[in-house]
Design a protein around this motif. Structure first.
Motif, PDB file in Angstrom:
ATOM      1  N   ASP A  49       0.860  -1.186   0.000  1.00 45.10           N
ATOM      2  CA  ASP A  49       0.000   0.000   0.000  1.00 45.10           C
ATOM      3  C   ASP A  49       0.895   1.234   0.000  1.00 45.10           C
ATOM      4  N   PHE A  50       1.226   1.713  -1.200  1.00 45.50           N
ATOM      5  CA  PHE A  50       2.183   2.808  -1.326  1.00 45.50           C
ATOM      6  C   PHE A  50       1.680   4.085  -0.657  1.00 45.50           C
ATOM      7  N   GLN A  54       3.562   6.366   2.235  1.00 43.60           N
ATOM      8  CA  GLN A  54       3.851   7.792   2.089  1.00 43.60           C
ATOM      9  C   GLN A  54       3.407   8.578   3.319  1.00 43.60           C
ATOM     10  N   LYS A  55       2.255   8.246   3.850  1.00 39.52           N
ATOM     11  CA  LYS A  55       1.750   8.930   5.040  1.00 39.52           C
ATOM     12  C   LYS A  55       2.527   8.508   6.287  1.00 39.52           C
ATOM     13  N   SER A  56       2.791   7.209   6.404  1.00 41.39           N
ATOM     14  CA  SER A  56       3.372   6.657   7.635  1.00 41.39           C
ATOM     15  C   SER A  56       4.822   7.061   7.840  1.00 41.39           C
ATOM     16  N   PHE A  57       5.548   7.317   6.767  1.00 44.69           N
ATOM     17  CA  PHE A  57       6.975   7.617   6.885  1.00 44.69           C
ATOM     18  C   PHE A  57       7.249   9.084   7.205  1.00 44.69           C
ATOM     19  N   GLN A  58       6.235   9.920   7.166  1.00 47.32           N
ATOM     20  CA  GLN A  58       6.450  11.325   7.475  1.00 47.32           C
ATOM     21  C   GLN A  58       6.980  11.483   8.903  1.00 47.32           C
ATOM     22  N   GLY A  59       8.085  12.209   9.030  1.00 53.91           N
ATOM     23  CA  GLY A  59       8.657  12.470  10.346  1.00 53.91           C
ATOM     24  C   GLY A  59       9.555  11.379  10.896  1.00 53.91           C
ATOM     25  N   GLN A  60       9.711  10.281  10.155  1.00 50.14           N
ATOM     26  CA  GLN A  60      10.585   9.195  10.613  1.00 50.14           C
ATOM     27  C   GLN A  60      12.040   9.483  10.229  1.00 50.14           C
ATOM     28  N   GLN A  82       6.228 -10.195  -5.897  1.00 53.53           N
ATOM     29  CA  GLN A  82       5.596  -8.891  -5.745  1.00 53.53           C
ATOM     30  C   GLN A  82       5.842  -8.313  -4.360  1.00 53.53           C
ATOM     31  N   THR A  83       5.664  -9.128  -3.339  1.00 50.64           N
ATOM     32  CA  THR A  83       5.849  -8.637  -1.975  1.00 50.64           C
ATOM     33  C   THR A  83       7.285  -8.201  -1.734  1.00 50.64           C
ATOM     34  N   ASN A  84       8.232  -9.037  -2.133  1.00 50.11           N
ATOM     35  CA  ASN A  84       9.634  -8.752  -1.833  1.00 50.11           C
ATOM     36  C   ASN A  84      10.211  -7.622  -2.676  1.00 50.11           C
ATOM     37  N   VAL A  85       9.861  -7.598  -3.954  1.00 47.72           N
ATOM     38  CA  VAL A  85      10.464  -6.607  -4.853  1.00 47.72           C
ATOM     39  C   VAL A  85       9.646  -5.311  -4.890  1.00 47.72           C
ATOM     40  N   GLN A  86       8.356  -5.421  -5.225  1.00 51.57           N
ATOM     41  CA  GLN A  86       7.527  -4.218  -5.254  1.00 51.57           C
ATOM     42  C   GLN A  86       7.429  -3.596  -3.867  1.00 51.57           C
ATOM     43  N   GLY A  87       7.344  -4.455  -2.844  1.00 48.84           N
ATOM     44  CA  GLY A  87       7.285  -3.937  -1.479  1.00 48.84           C
ATOM     45  C   GLY A  87       8.511  -3.128  -1.122  1.00 48.84           C
ATOM     46  N   THR A  88       9.693  -3.598  -1.526  1.00 45.51           N
ATOM     47  CA  THR A  88      10.924  -2.858  -1.239  1.00 45.51           C
ATOM     48  C   THR A  88      10.966  -1.542  -2.006  1.00 45.51           C
ATOM     49  N   GLN A  93      10.988   4.276  -2.130  1.00 42.78           N
ATOM     50  CA  GLN A  93      10.462   5.484  -2.769  1.00 42.78           C
ATOM     51  C   GLN A  93       9.728   6.363  -1.755  1.00 42.78           C
ATOM     52  N   ALA A  94       8.884   5.744  -0.942  1.00 44.93           N
ATOM     53  CA  ALA A  94       8.149   6.506   0.065  1.00 44.93           C
ATOM     54  C   ALA A  94       9.101   7.120   1.094  1.00 44.93           C
TER      55      ALA A  94
END
Length: 290
Positions: A49-50, A54-60, A82-88, A93-94
């Motif tokens: 869930d890109f 994007q929302k969750s990484f703000q401020g980390q 998909q999980t391992n590659v697209q997830g990474t 990116q986020a």
């Protein structure tokens, strides 16, 4: 100042150990499809869930990316890839967009292609270090090599530091009773390498904090091999590896059962020092049985 660290997959089997290792030295948040056992801030969701990332990484300050399919037996090939590659890719990116300083990504020694491949495939030299050629053929190992390629690309971009950890086979407590037999097996599929989840957690914690590293890959293993027979005797019997194919004979001269994986880079650059060995694990089984 305490770092704000988000751990993807922090509710998983390894994730629990990582969170335990890091929770006193950082402000932790877990992002996972299941809630963590620890009482910590929790975001329910998937690394696929890109928008959520994007929302969750703000401020980390740091993201530790554990969420992945851990072996080729857990999920179908398409789901694994998909999980391992697209997830990474989603995580990196986020993280870059959010201004995260560093991402620690968990790969696997399977990226080398030395596991889950034709039986006659063998290490080109020992100990196997991070420069060893990669030639995976199965979908899981390939997903880990491609994951590392994605990491290299983001490290080269220079906006977020990327550190990759390659643990070997992580031994959890339910496997302890099998360790003696695994060590005695000349055809052991992981080449007698192993590591405690606590040592993987230690390596991850250090990779998240040690300054001045970017785009580097580190093997994480126990210091020794499963079993009592000298490692070089076993590699000679199994593959005929002798002489020039042993890059660091001094390692095995001082510790005949040293790991087939070279962890010197993790020692020197991260300060990693294995704390658990298989004999401790077996002793725990014996103590429980008394």
């Amino acid at each position: 100042m305490t770092d704000k660290i988000l751990v993807t997959g922090g509710a998983g089997r390894l994730g629990w150990h990582v969170v335990e290792e890091m929770k006193t030295g950082a402000e932790l948040t877990v992002l996972d499809i299941c809630a963590p056992r620890q009482d910590l801030p929790y975001i329910e969701g998937s690394v696929l869930d890109f928008g959520l990332l994007q929302k969750s990484f703000q401020g980390q300050d740091v993201v530790v990316h554990l969420a992945a399919i851990p072996n080729p037996r857990t999920a179908p090939a398409d789901v694994t890839f998909q999980t391992n590659v697209q997830g990474t890719w989603n995580v990196l990116q986020a993280a870059e967009e959010a201004g995260v300083r560093r991402v620690v990504v968990i790969s696997s020694d399977a990226a080398t292609g030395l596991h889950y491949n034709p039986e006659n495939w063998r290490p080109q030299y020992v100990p196997v270090d991070e420069k060893h050629p990669l030639r995976p053929t199965d979908f899981y190992s390939l997903s880990k090599e491609v994951t590392e390629v994605v990491c290299r690309s983001y490290a080269l971009r220079g906006k977020t530091e990327i550190v990759v950890i390659r643990p070997t086979h992580i031994v959890f407590e339910f496997e302890y009773p099998e360790l003696h037999d695994r060590g005695a097996d000349l055809e052991n599929y992981h080449f007698w390498t192993y590591v405690s989840p606590w040592d993987v957690a230690q390596g991850i914690e250090k990779a998240a904090k040690v300054p001045g590293i970017n785009g580097e890959i580190f093997f994480i293993s126990a210091e020794d091999s499963l079993g009592d027979e000298p490692l070089l005797d076993r590699v000679r019997k199994r593959w005929g590896i002798t002489g020039d194919a042993v890059l660091k004979p001094e390692v095995y001269a001082s510790n005949p059962t040293a790991s087939l994986l070279d962890i010197s880079a993790a020692r020197e650059k991260l300060g990693y020092a294995p704390r658990v060995n298989w004999r401790d694990m077996v002793a725990k089984v014996a103590a429980t049985a008394e």
